[in-house]
Design a protein around this motif. Sequence first.
Motif, PDB file in Angstrom:
ATOM      1  N   ALA A 163      32.580  50.370  30.067  1.00 42.12           N
ATOM      2  CA  ALA A 163      34.008  50.234  29.785  1.00 42.12           C
ATOM      3  C   ALA A 163      34.851  50.499  31.023  1.00 42.12           C
ATOM      4  N   VAL A 164      34.433  51.457  31.839  1.00 42.11           N
ATOM      5  CA  VAL A 164      35.166  51.740  33.077  1.00 42.11           C
ATOM      6  C   VAL A 164      35.149  50.522  33.991  1.00 42.11           C
ATOM      7  N   PHE A 169      38.421  49.410  36.150  1.00 40.18           N
ATOM      8  CA  PHE A 169      38.300  48.800  37.470  1.00 40.18           C
ATOM      9  C   PHE A 169      39.002  47.444  37.513  1.00 40.18           C
ATOM     10  N   VAL A 170      38.860  46.663  36.443  1.00 36.87           N
ATOM     11  CA  VAL A 170      39.539  45.367  36.400  1.00 36.87           C
ATOM     12  C   VAL A 170      41.052  45.558  36.449  1.00 36.87           C
ATOM     13  N   ASN A 171      41.559  46.556  35.717  1.00 38.46           N
ATOM     14  CA  ASN A 171      42.999  46.807  35.762  1.00 38.46           C
ATOM     15  C   ASN A 171      43.440  47.241  37.158  1.00 38.46           C
ATOM     16  N   HIS A 172      42.584  47.994  37.848  1.00 38.15           N
ATOM     17  CA  HIS A 172      42.920  48.387  39.223  1.00 38.15           C
ATOM     18  C   HIS A 172      43.018  47.151  40.121  1.00 38.15           C
ATOM     19  N   LEU A 173      42.154  46.165  39.890  1.00 38.32           N
ATOM     20  CA  LEU A 173      42.253  44.920  40.647  1.00 38.32           C
ATOM     21  C   LEU A 173      43.564  44.200  40.353  1.00 38.32           C
ATOM     22  N   TYR A 174      44.014  44.253  39.095  1.00 35.70           N
ATOM     23  CA  TYR A 174      45.331  43.693  38.772  1.00 35.70           C
ATOM     24  C   TYR A 174      46.419  44.408  39.571  1.00 35.70           C
ATOM     25  N   ALA A 175      46.307  45.740  39.654  1.00 35.66           N
ATOM     26  CA  ALA A 175      47.315  46.515  40.386  1.00 35.66           C
ATOM     27  C   ALA A 175      47.312  46.153  41.870  1.00 35.66           C
ATOM     28  N   LEU A 176      46.120  45.993  42.447  1.00 39.83           N
ATOM     29  CA  LEU A 176      46.023  45.580  43.849  1.00 39.83           C
ATOM     30  C   LEU A 176      46.620  44.193  44.053  1.00 39.83           C
ATOM     31  N   THR A 177      46.337  43.312  43.103  1.00 40.42           N
ATOM     32  CA  THR A 177      46.853  41.949  43.192  1.00 40.42           C
ATOM     33  C   THR A 177      48.370  41.926  43.090  1.00 40.42           C
ATOM     34  N   GLU A 178      48.910  42.717  42.173  1.00 41.65           N
ATOM     35  CA  GLU A 178      50.362  42.789  42.026  1.00 41.65           C
ATOM     36  C   GLU A 178      50.998  43.299  43.310  1.00 41.65           C
TER      37      GLU A 178
END
Length: 252
Positions: A163-164, A169-178
């Motif tokens: 789940a992590v 981790f996927v949400n963190h990639l969204y944050a980096l992308t944003e």
Amino acid sequence: MNIVIIGTGNTASVLGRCFKNAGHQILQIFGRDAHAASELAYELDTESTNYWSVVTRDADLYLLAVSDIAIADVLNELSLPNGTVVHSAASVSKDVLNEAAHYGVFYPLQTLKKEAAGSPDIPIIIDASDDATLRQLEALAYTISNKVAVASDEQRLKLHVAAVFCNNFVNHLYALTESYCIKEGLDFSILHPLILETAERVGELSPRAAQTGPAIRNDENTLEKHRQLLQAHPHLAAFYQLFTNSIQNPAL
């Protein structure tokens, strides 16, 4: 079922709503923060307390929706009621509750936010001290979810790791992308349909089969252009190369 909820955070709030909507009776909300406990109790049409001495002792189930490190202390404060005691943690053994006569785990495998409108689809992962308690938790789980699974402590921990990866981790990639889009003057929201389509696709295909992009195509010309562009963003460049290598060499 008559339920006492210990806690006032995201898990307590969302599961409390689910239980109430399924017709269960929430007898009481306990919270160290009296105001938070009162607010949740008002929403769930029940009473609240921040005193252990007045926690009801005749519930069928006591849900400990508290931080991992607080579980053992809460159990001591409960003074071993007759009902089943469960915690909702992913990475804590069910046996931390073994002083109770009947105990187990009721873990919602979902990201939960008490401020969110409505209730998401919540798979429930359960385990118990004995067969009768397991059947009790299974019956309860199926009243709020159509996805219920039994998992040992080790299996539940492995699910949490998975789940992590697929959520945190996927949400963190969204944050980096944003952040990248903001720095480059791009509109992050234009990527929303792509994000949703990818999430929908992995519900139909194996993620490996659904993989697209220049790395899986071995499109070295495009990969090199991206690397050059990301020289101004070394943190992103490191992620880019890491994921490119992993896609091209999945056995690593």
